[in-house]
Design a protein around this motif. Structure first.
Motif, PDB file in Angstrom:
ATOM      1  N   PHE A 219       0.834  -1.204   0.000  1.00  0.00           N
ATOM      2  CA  PHE A 219       0.000   0.000   0.000  1.00  0.00           C
ATOM      3  C   PHE A 219       0.870   1.255   0.000  1.00  0.00           C
ATOM      4  CE2 PHE A 219      -1.733   3.243   2.942  1.00  0.00           C
ATOM      5  CZ  PHE A 219      -2.789   3.712   2.162  1.00  0.00           C
ATOM      6  N   LYS A 220       1.862   1.303   0.875  1.00  0.00           N
ATOM      7  CA  LYS A 220       2.725   2.485   0.950  1.00  0.00           C
ATOM      8  C   LYS A 220       3.553   2.654  -0.319  1.00  0.00           C
ATOM      9  CE  LYS A 220       4.504   1.639   5.151  1.00  0.00           C
ATOM     10  NZ  LYS A 220       5.312   1.897   6.375  1.00  0.00           N
ATOM     11  N   ASP A 221       3.951   1.548  -0.917  1.00  0.00           N
ATOM     12  CA  ASP A 221       4.737   1.618  -2.154  1.00  0.00           C
ATOM     13  C   ASP A 221       3.931   2.187  -3.320  1.00  0.00           C
ATOM     14  OD1 ASP A 221       6.973   0.637  -0.907  1.00  0.00           O
ATOM     15  OD2 ASP A 221       6.733  -1.427  -1.622  1.00  0.00           O
ATOM     16  N   LEU A 222       2.616   1.953  -3.320  1.00  0.00           N
ATOM     17  CA  LEU A 222       1.755   2.447  -4.401  1.00  0.00           C
ATOM     18  C   LEU A 222       1.819   3.967  -4.513  1.00  0.00           C
ATOM     19  CD1 LEU A 222      -1.517   0.315  -4.024  1.00  0.00           C
ATOM     20  CD2 LEU A 222       0.038   0.312  -5.980  1.00  0.00           C
ATOM     21  N   PHE A 223       1.909   4.640  -3.371  1.00  0.00           N
ATOM     22  CA  PHE A 223       1.838   6.098  -3.351  1.00  0.00           C
ATOM     23  C   PHE A 223       3.159   6.736  -2.929  1.00  0.00           C
ATOM     24  CE2 PHE A 223      -2.319   4.243  -2.401  1.00  0.00           C
ATOM     25  CZ  PHE A 223      -3.045   4.724  -3.484  1.00  0.00           C
ATOM     26  N   LYS A 224       4.216   5.965  -3.023  1.00  0.00           N
ATOM     27  CA  LYS A 224       5.545   6.434  -2.647  1.00  0.00           C
ATOM     28  C   LYS A 224       5.932   7.674  -3.460  1.00  0.00           C
ATOM     29  CE  LYS A 224      10.065   4.364  -1.692  1.00  0.00           C
ATOM     30  NZ  LYS A 224      10.874   3.133  -1.847  1.00  0.00           N
TER      31      LYS A 224
ATOM     32  N   VAL B 270      -1.906   3.587  12.544  1.00  0.00           N
ATOM     33  CA  VAL B 270      -0.541   3.949  12.166  1.00  0.00           C
ATOM     34  C   VAL B 270      -0.619   5.068  11.136  1.00  0.00           C
ATOM     35  CG1 VAL B 270       1.620   3.152  11.155  1.00  0.00           C
ATOM     36  CG2 VAL B 270       0.273   1.595  12.579  1.00  0.00           C
ATOM     37  N   THR B 271       0.068   6.169  11.400  1.00  0.00           N
ATOM     38  CA  THR B 271       0.039   7.303  10.469  1.00  0.00           C
ATOM     39  C   THR B 271       1.451   7.698  10.057  1.00  0.00           C
ATOM     40  OG1 THR B 271       0.037   8.859  12.326  1.00  0.00           O
ATOM     41  CG2 THR B 271      -2.099   8.219  11.433  1.00  0.00           C
ATOM     42  N   GLY B 272       1.547   8.399   8.950  1.00  0.00           N
ATOM     43  CA  GLY B 272       2.842   8.857   8.470  1.00  0.00           C
ATOM     44  C   GLY B 272       2.705   9.538   7.122  1.00  0.00           C
ATOM     45  N   TYR B 273       3.854   9.785   6.470  1.00  0.00           N
ATOM     46  CA  TYR B 273       3.880  10.394   5.134  1.00  0.00           C
ATOM     47  C   TYR B 273       4.474   9.401   4.137  1.00  0.00           C
ATOM     48  CZ  TYR B 273       2.674  15.071   6.791  1.00  0.00           C
ATOM     49  OH  TYR B 273       2.018  16.154   7.322  1.00  0.00           O
ATOM     50  N   PHE B 274       4.093   9.544   2.877  1.00  0.00           N
ATOM     51  CA  PHE B 274       4.572   8.629   1.845  1.00  0.00           C
ATOM     52  C   PHE B 274       5.999   8.930   1.403  1.00  0.00           C
ATOM     53  CE2 PHE B 274      -0.045   8.022   1.197  1.00  0.00           C
ATOM     54  CZ  PHE B 274      -0.087   6.637   1.272  1.00  0.00           C
ATOM     55  N   THR B 275       6.474  10.168   1.584  1.00  0.00           N
ATOM     56  CA  THR B 275       7.856  10.484   1.218  1.00  0.00           C
ATOM     57  C   THR B 275       8.763  10.248   2.427  1.00  0.00           C
ATOM     58  OG1 THR B 275       7.525  12.808   1.766  1.00  0.00           O
ATOM     59  CG2 THR B 275       7.226  12.173  -0.521  1.00  0.00           C
ATOM     60  N   PRO B 276       9.921   9.622   2.247  1.00  0.00           N
ATOM     61  CA  PRO B 276      10.800   9.252   3.368  1.00  0.00           C
ATOM     62  C   PRO B 276      11.215  10.418   4.260  1.00  0.00           C
ATOM     63  CG  PRO B 276      11.495   8.152   1.359  1.00  0.00           C
ATOM     64  CD  PRO B 276      10.434   9.128   0.957  1.00  0.00           C
TER      65      PRO B 276
ATOM     66  N   GLU C 229       9.775  13.467   4.707  1.00  0.00           N
ATOM     67  CA  GLU C 229       8.623  13.980   5.459  1.00  0.00           C
ATOM     68  C   GLU C 229       8.224  13.008   6.560  1.00  0.00           C
ATOM     69  OE1 GLU C 229       5.813  16.620   2.565  1.00  0.00           O
ATOM     70  OE2 GLU C 229       6.049  14.507   2.035  1.00  0.00           O
ATOM     71  N   ASN C 230       8.274  11.727   6.262  1.00  0.00           N
ATOM     72  CA  ASN C 230       7.886  10.727   7.246  1.00  0.00           C
ATOM     73  C   ASN C 230       8.863  10.708   8.422  1.00  0.00           C
ATOM     74  OD1 ASN C 230       6.023   8.584   7.983  1.00  0.00           O
ATOM     75  ND2 ASN C 230       7.771   7.218   7.772  1.00  0.00           N
ATOM     76  N   TYR C 231      10.156  10.857   8.126  1.00  0.00           N
ATOM     77  CA  TYR C 231      11.174  10.882   9.190  1.00  0.00           C
ATOM     78  C   TYR C 231      10.931  12.071  10.124  1.00  0.00           C
ATOM     79  CZ  TYR C 231      15.619  11.463  11.581  1.00  0.00           C
ATOM     80  OH  TYR C 231      16.576  11.634  12.548  1.00  0.00           O
ATOM     81  N   ILE C 232      10.690  13.245   9.539  1.00  0.00           N
ATOM     82  CA  ILE C 232      10.440  14.448  10.343  1.00  0.00           C
ATOM     83  C   ILE C 232       9.174  14.273  11.182  1.00  0.00           C
ATOM     84  CG2 ILE C 232       9.857  16.908  10.234  1.00  0.00           C
ATOM     85  CD1 ILE C 232      11.559  17.015   7.643  1.00  0.00           C
ATOM     86  N   TYR C 233       8.135  13.738  10.558  1.00  0.00           N
ATOM     87  CA  TYR C 233       6.855  13.544  11.238  1.00  0.00           C
ATOM     88  C   TYR C 233       6.980  12.550  12.393  1.00  0.00           C
ATOM     89  CZ  TYR C 233       2.051  11.861  11.889  1.00  0.00           C
ATOM     90  OH  TYR C 233       0.848  11.466  12.423  1.00  0.00           O
TER      91      TYR C 233
END
Length: 316
Positions: A174-179, A289-295, A297-301
Motif C-alpha cells: 500500500f505504501k509503495d503504491l503512493f511512494k 498507524v500514520t505517516g507520510y509517503f515520502t521518506p 517527510e515521514n522521518y520528520i513527522y
C-alpha cells in the motif's frame, strides 16, 4: 445545549446520497433497497443550523457518510458554498471518498481541511475483491489529481487503508503504491467493527467492556431524505430522531428518543441496533498507524511524534 453532547468535538456528518459506486465487503451499503439524494433546502438548513448551534464544543462538518458523495450532481458546488460559510465561523470540514469519481473535471473542494481517500488494499487482485471497483481506474484518478495539483486545495490530504483479514500483510505494498507523493499522509487503521452485528467481523473485537458510543454522544448524522438518525452504520435509516423538513436541528437533538438512548449509554445499557455492535468496545489491542509517503517527510513527522510523546510522559 451542553447536556446534548459529551466533552470533545462534535462531528456533523451527512450523506449526499445513499448510492455508492463500490460494493465493499466491509460495508452494509449494498444492502440498501431504497435510495435518496440530498436536496438543496435540507442541506442549506443543516449547514446554517450547525453554524447557529450554540455549544462550547469544537465543530467538524464531514461531507460524507453512507454513500459516495461525488455521485451527487451538485456535490462540489454545494460543498464549496458550505466550506466558505463554515470557515468564517471557525468550523472545520472534511471528506472521505473511495476515489472512483475523481477523474475529469471533478477535483478537491477548495478550502477543505481534511481530504481523505479510502484505498483498502496494496494490489489489484485484493483491491477489486474487497471494493468491486476497477483498480487501474481509481489508482489513476488519485495519481491524476496529485499531478494536477488538486491536493493543494486541501489543508491535509490522507490516503487510508483499513487493515483486516481480507488484506492482511499488504501495508508495505500500500505504501509503495503512493511512494513519493509529497505532502500526502497515510493512515493504516486496525479499528474495524462489526456494524451492529450485520457484517462478518463479530469476533474481531471482544466486548468485555463497552463505553458510551461517540455516535450517540458526539456525532450528528443526516440521512439524504432529511432524517437525523442514530448512527453512521444505520444504512437503512431504521432509527430516526426527526426530519429537517419538519423540525429544527435543535428540536431533533432534544428529541426524547435520542435523550433516552443517550441516558442508556451513559448507564452502560445498549439496546436495539446498539446491542450487538462492537464499535464502542474496549479497543486496547487495536491501533492506527500514520505517516507520510515520502521518506524525508515521514522521518520528520515520526521524530516529532516521538518527541511529543516523550514530553507528555515527562509532564505527567
Amino acid at each position: 445545549m451542553n447536556e446534548l453532547f459529551h466533552k470533545g468535538s462534535i462531528d456533523f456528518k451527512m450523506s449526499f446520497t445513499t448510492r455508492c459506486s463500490a460494493r465493499c465487503t466491509t460495508c452494509l451499503n449494498p444492502n440498501i433497497k431504497e435510495h435518496f439524494d440530498l436536496e438543496w433546502e435540507v442541506f442549506k438548513k443543516y449547514i446554517e443550523s450547525i453554524v447557529k448551534l450554540e455549544v462550547p464544543n469544537p465543530k467538524w462538518v464531514w461531507f460524507y457518510n453512507i454513500g459516495e458523495s461525488y455521485l451527487h450532481p451538485n456535490f462540489i458546488e454545494w460543498t464549496e458554498w458550505a466550506i466558505d460559510l463554515l470557515k468564517k465561523n471557525k468550523i472545520k470540514t472534511g471528506l472521505v471518498t473511495n476515489g472512483s469519481e475523481l477523474g475529469g473535471v471533478k477535483g478537491v473542494p477548495k478550502g477543505i481541511d481534511s481530504f481523505e481517500i479510502s484505498f483498502n488494499a496494496g494490489n489489484k487482485q485484493t483491491y477489486e475483491a474487497i471494493t468491486g471497483l476497477n483498480f487501474e481506474h481509481v489508482y489513476g484518478n488519485i495519481k491524476e489529481l496529485y499531478k494536477r495539483g488538486e491536493f493543494k486545495k486541501a489543508k491535509k490530504v490522507c490516503i487510508r487503508l483499513l487493515c483486516f483479514d481480507g488484506n492482511a500483510g499488504e501495508e508495505k505494498l500500500f505504501k509503495d503504491l503512493f511512494k513519493g507523493m509529497h505532502g500526502v499522509r497515510y493512515r493504516m487503521s486496525y479499528l474495524y467493527d462489526n456494524q451492529f452485528g450485520e457484517t462478518d467481523f463479530n469476533a474481531l473485537v471482544k466486548r468485555e467492556k463497552r463505553y458510551p458510543c461517540e455516535y450517540i454522544t458526539n456525532k450528528v448524522l443526516l440521512y439524504p431524505n432529511g432524517d437525523i438518525n442514530i448512527c453512521a452504520h444505520d444504512f437503512m435509516d431504521t432509527v430516526s430522531f426527526g426530519n429537517l423538513k419538519k423540525n429544527t436541528l435543535e428540536e431533533i437533538l432534544s428529541d426524547s428518543k435520542r435523550m433516552q438512548i443517550l441516558k442508556e449509554h451513559e448507564s452502560g445499557i445498549y439496546k436495539g441496533i446498539c446491542e450487538k455492535c462492537n464499535f464502542n468496545a474496549d479497543r486496547k489491542k487495536e491501533y492506527i498507524v500514520t505517516g507520510y509517503f515520502t521518506p524525508i517527510e515521514n522521518y520528520i513527522y515520526q521524530t516529532a511524534k516521538w518527541i511529543y510523546k516523550k514530553l507528555l510522559i515527562l509532564n505527567r
